[in-house]
Motif scaffolding. Structure first.
Motif, PDB file in Angstrom:
ATOM      1  N   ALA A  71       0.709  -0.982   0.423  1.00 18.75           N
ATOM      2  CA  ALA A  71      -0.323   0.065   0.186  1.00 18.75           C
ATOM      3  C   ALA A  71       0.867   0.980  -0.308  1.00 18.75           C
ATOM      4  O   ALA A  71       0.176   2.259  -0.378  1.00 18.75           O
ATOM      5  N   GLY A  72       2.652   1.481   0.735  1.00 12.31           N
ATOM      6  CA  GLY A  72       3.104   2.300   0.852  1.00 12.31           C
ATOM      7  C   GLY A  72       3.376   2.456  -0.443  1.00 12.31           C
ATOM      8  O   GLY A  72       3.974   3.533  -0.645  1.00 12.31           O
ATOM      9  N   LYS A  73       3.537   1.342  -1.298  1.00 11.17           N
ATOM     10  CA  LYS A  73       4.938   1.769  -2.584  1.00 11.17           C
ATOM     11  C   LYS A  73       3.465   1.622  -3.370  1.00 11.17           C
ATOM     12  O   LYS A  73       3.815   2.715  -4.269  1.00 11.17           O
ATOM     13  N   LEU A  74       2.059   2.000  -3.106  1.00 10.57           N
ATOM     14  CA  LEU A  74       0.669   2.747  -4.556  1.00 10.57           C
ATOM     15  C   LEU A  74       0.409   3.818  -3.966  1.00 10.57           C
ATOM     16  O   LEU A  74      -0.545   4.939  -4.025  1.00 10.57           O
ATOM     17  N   GLY A  75       0.945   4.992  -3.054  1.00 11.20           N
ATOM     18  CA  GLY A  75       1.232   5.827  -2.503  1.00 11.20           C
ATOM     19  C   GLY A  75      -0.231   6.367  -1.330  1.00 11.20           C
ATOM     20  O   GLY A  75      -0.548   7.058  -1.408  1.00 11.20           O
ATOM     21  N   THR A 235      -3.279  -2.759 -11.728  1.00 14.97           N
ATOM     22  CA  THR A 235      -2.734  -2.564 -10.409  1.00 14.97           C
ATOM     23  C   THR A 235      -1.495  -4.120 -10.267  1.00 14.97           C
ATOM     24  O   THR A 235      -0.399  -4.193  -9.407  1.00 14.97           O
ATOM     25  N   LEU A 236      -1.941  -4.830 -10.530  1.00  9.94           N
ATOM     26  CA  LEU A 236      -1.245  -6.492 -10.501  1.00  9.94           C
ATOM     27  C   LEU A 236       0.301  -5.914 -10.895  1.00  9.94           C
ATOM     28  O   LEU A 236       1.641  -6.180  -9.971  1.00  9.94           O
ATOM     29  N   LYS A 237       0.675  -5.078 -11.881  1.00  7.53           N
ATOM     30  CA  LYS A 237       2.080  -4.874 -12.245  1.00  7.53           C
ATOM     31  C   LYS A 237       2.723  -4.152 -10.927  1.00  7.53           C
ATOM     32  O   LYS A 237       3.977  -3.892 -10.374  1.00  7.53           O
ATOM     33  N   LYS A 238       2.307  -2.904 -10.500  1.00  7.06           N
ATOM     34  CA  LYS A 238       2.403  -2.011  -9.301  1.00  7.06           C
ATOM     35  C   LYS A 238       2.331  -2.729  -8.556  1.00  7.06           C
ATOM     36  O   LYS A 238       3.554  -2.755  -6.739  1.00  7.06           O
ATOM     37  N   ILE A 239       1.551  -3.816  -7.928  1.00  4.84           N
ATOM     38  CA  ILE A 239       1.924  -4.296  -6.616  1.00  4.84           C
ATOM     39  C   ILE A 239       3.408  -5.650  -6.863  1.00  4.84           C
ATOM     40  O   ILE A 239       4.071  -6.220  -6.193  1.00  4.84           O
ATOM     41  N   ASN A 240       3.722  -6.572  -7.677  1.00 10.42           N
ATOM     42  CA  ASN A 240       4.334  -7.137  -8.045  1.00 10.42           C
ATOM     43  C   ASN A 240       5.809  -6.333  -8.585  1.00 10.42           C
ATOM     44  O   ASN A 240       6.826  -7.012  -7.449  1.00 10.42           O
ATOM     45  N   ASP A 241       5.586  -5.031  -8.196  1.00 10.78           N
ATOM     46  CA  ASP A 241       7.484  -3.674  -8.787  1.00 10.78           C
ATOM     47  C   ASP A 241       7.266  -3.632  -6.940  1.00 10.78           C
ATOM     48  O   ASP A 241       8.267  -3.576  -6.110  1.00 10.78           O
ATOM     49  N   ALA A 242       5.858  -4.275  -5.689  1.00  8.58           N
ATOM     50  CA  ALA A 242       6.282  -3.431  -4.966  1.00  8.58           C
ATOM     51  C   ALA A 242       6.455  -4.471  -3.688  1.00  8.58           C
ATOM     52  O   ALA A 242       7.741  -4.479  -2.901  1.00  8.58           O
TER      53      ALA A 242
END
Length: 278
Positions: A71-75, A235-242
């Motif tokens: 969640a932090g990486k998502l802002g 969202t999937l890509k952002k979570i994988n990156d996180a």
């Protein structure tokens, strides 16, 4: 003077409208950016070491730590997270309904589930095992034939035992793992089956110390993933990156040891994103 009064009144109305619009724009469904929004994340409430709602209302466990990091990486700040209990049988529906943005709830990636949701990860490799009483003679899966086995409704663990090693085991299903552990303690069931990470968390609790033991069986590989709504590729890509970042900066290891260390749980190395261990 009359014109000035009308203008002032109009300005006041405009200011109130702007303020109302600003108040109404706050979201609570977890958009892709932070700001003043909230994000709803599905977790378990009854799994010590994984996802647990503490008596004081706070939340603890490895899944909670992973979700907070993501969640932090998502802002989103921790204060912007709204935790939502998602039981095993309702995880796919919760995502489809949009009740949560993503789910981190000991959610094993399976081909069947991938038909309904998309998975980021995996972020943890666990193994199915049995939890039995400390003095139990059960040492292998076949010892369960004719005995009572408890698992949670919607979980694949009990069906896996019946299908592969103990077809004559009597399956007892409950809505949560806490009920299964209570049944084991009372003698109503002979074993509880689910992932070793979850079972280790229960066995390590102060109120259960010395009462239970793990049978030590690696009955399956459980690749924990983060579930997102089917088709939400952004969202999937952002979570994988996180998740990749969490491993590379050392946070993953720190959180694993913090949550599982007290139970002497021998965890597997961090899995690679997109690599499922069969």
């Amino acid at each position: 003077m009359k014109l000035r009064k009308v203008t002032a009144a109009s300005a006041a109305v405009l200011a109130l409208a702007v303020a109302a619009t600003a108040c109404g724009s706050s979201k609570s469904d977890g958009g892709s950016s932070g700001g003043g929004n909230k994000i709803k994340i599905g977790i378990k409430y009854d799994q010590p070491g994984i996802g647990l709602k503490e008596p004081n209302g706070s939340f603890s466990g490895f899944d909670v730590d992973v979700a907070t990091y993501v969640a932090g990486k998502l802002g989103y700040k921790p204060s912007q997270i709204e935790w939502v209990e998602t039981k095993s049988a309702d995880r796919e529906n919760a995502l489809a309904r949009g009740d949560v943005k993503f789910i981190a709830a000991s959610y094993s990636i399976t081909d069947e589930r991938k038909q309904k949701v998309d998975f980021a990860g995996p972020y943890l490799l666990a193994h199915q095992d049995l939890l039995v009483k400390a003095n139990s003679t059960i040492s292998k899966g076949t010892d369960l034939n004719g005995r009572n086995l408890c698992s949670v409704t919607g979980s694949t663990s009990a069906q896996n035992v019946q299908k592969k090693i103990a077809p004559k085991a009597n399956l007892k299903e409950n809505s949560g793992y806490s009920e299964c552990i209570a049944s084991l303690q009372s003698g109503a069931v002979d074993a509880v089956t689910t992932d070793d990470s979850i079972l280790a968390g229960y066995a390590a609790q102060d109120k259960y110390k010395g009462q239970f033991k793990l049978a030590g069986l690696k009955l399956s590989n459980e690749n924990y993933g983060i579930g997102v709504k089917k088709g939400d590729s952004a969202t999937l890509k952002k979570i994988n990156d996180a998740l990749a970042s969490m491993v590379s900066d050392g946070t993953w290891k720190t959180d694993v040891e913090k949550n599982f260390g007290p139970a002497n749980y021998k965890y597997e190395p961090a899995p690679k994103i997109g690599v499922i261990v069969k």
